[in-house]
Design a protein around this motif. Structure first.
Motif, short mmCIF file in Angstrom:
data_model
loop_
_atom_site.label_atom_id
_atom_site.label_comp_id
_atom_site.label_asym_id
_atom_site.label_seq_id
_atom_site.Cartn_x
_atom_site.Cartn_y
_atom_site.Cartn_z
N SER A 68 0.81 -1.23 0.00
CA SER A 68 0.00 0.00 0.00
C SER A 68 0.84 1.28 0.00
CB SER A 68 -1.01 0.03 1.17
OG SER A 68 -0.39 0.36 2.39
N THR A 69 2.13 1.17 -0.28
CA THR A 69 2.98 2.36 -0.31
C THR A 69 3.62 2.56 -1.68
OG1 THR A 69 5.08 1.28 0.30
CG2 THR A 69 3.62 1.97 2.11
N LYS B 81 -4.34 9.14 -6.25
CA LYS B 81 -3.63 10.13 -5.43
C LYS B 81 -2.59 10.83 -6.31
CE LYS B 81 -4.16 8.20 -0.83
NZ LYS B 81 -4.74 9.35 -0.17
N LEU C 33 5.92 7.02 0.62
CA LEU C 33 4.60 7.64 0.45
C LEU C 33 3.49 6.67 0.85
CD1 LEU C 33 5.26 9.33 -3.02
CD2 LEU C 33 5.44 10.38 -0.75
N PRO C 34 3.18 6.60 2.14
CA PRO C 34 2.04 5.81 2.57
C PRO C 34 0.77 6.63 2.36
CG PRO C 34 3.08 6.79 4.48
CD PRO C 34 3.89 7.20 3.28
N GLY C 35 -0.37 6.00 2.37
CA GLY C 35 -1.60 6.77 2.21
C GLY C 35 -2.71 6.01 1.53
N HIS C 36 -2.36 5.04 0.70
CA HIS C 36 -3.40 4.19 0.14
C HIS C 36 -3.87 3.21 1.20
CE1 HIS C 36 -3.72 5.18 -4.14
NE2 HIS C 36 -2.43 5.48 -4.11
N ALA C 37 -5.12 2.82 1.13
CA ALA C 37 -5.69 1.88 2.10
C ALA C 37 -5.48 0.43 1.67
CB ALA C 37 -7.18 2.16 2.29
N TRP D 11 0.85 13.05 -5.70
CA TRP D 11 1.85 13.35 -4.66
C TRP D 11 2.83 14.39 -5.19
CZ3 TRP D 11 1.18 10.02 -0.41
CH2 TRP D 11 0.45 8.86 -0.66
N ASP E 19 -7.84 0.42 -3.47
CA ASP E 19 -8.78 1.20 -2.66
C ASP E 19 -9.64 2.14 -3.51
OD1 ASP E 19 -6.88 3.09 -3.37
OD2 ASP E 19 -6.28 3.57 -1.32
#
Length: 142
Positions: A93-94, A138, A109-113, A140, A134
């Motif tokens: 997920s990163t 995104k 860059l984490p942030g996706h579920a 970034w 998810d």
């Protein structure tokens, strides 16, 4: 031209010159998901289920380095326009932004579920876009 396979190998080809590959590239421990030449064609990046990205010489196929940082399969890689940075997206997920010359992670860059299936750079090199399981897109700033 370069090809990656589920038998953990890559082949570097020059189809205009020869029907036989220039090099057989080995080192991944699981199947290869994605293979990309850098925009300047000097490097090749390969992403694998073995949780790594490997760098190869774009002319000879010689192994250069293994980039480790993901904790699950790496699905896709994308190069910045200047070939200095590379981004990888993973089942973990990163996204990771790599300094290719130093073989180090510049940004995590984490942030996706959930799993990250797609990554790409903006033409100006200032943003990375990602899409995942998810169902979120995104963008970034890098």
């Amino acid at each position: 031209m370069v090809s990656g396979s589920d038998d953990f190998t890559l082949f570097l080809w020059e189809p205009a010159d020869n029907k036989k590959p220039i090099a057989r590239m080995t080192g991944h421990q699981q199947l290869i998901n994605d293979v990309r030449f850098s925009p300047d064609t000097r490097l090749i990046a390969s992403a694998s289920f073995d949780k790594s990205v490997k760098l190869w010489d774009g002319r000879t196929g010689k192994f250069i380095a293994t980039l480790r940082g993901h904790v699950n399969a790496v699905y896709q890689v994308a190069w910045s326009a200047d070939s200095r940075l590379m981004c990888s997206g993973s089942k973990d997920s990163t996204l990771k932004v790599w300094d290719v010359g130093q073989h180090t992670i510049l940004m995590d860059l984490p942030g996706h579920a959930d799993e990250v299936f797609a990554v790409d750079w903006s033409p100006d090199g200032e943003r990375v876009a990602s899409g995942g399981r998810d169902k979120v897109l995104k963008v970034w700033r890098t």
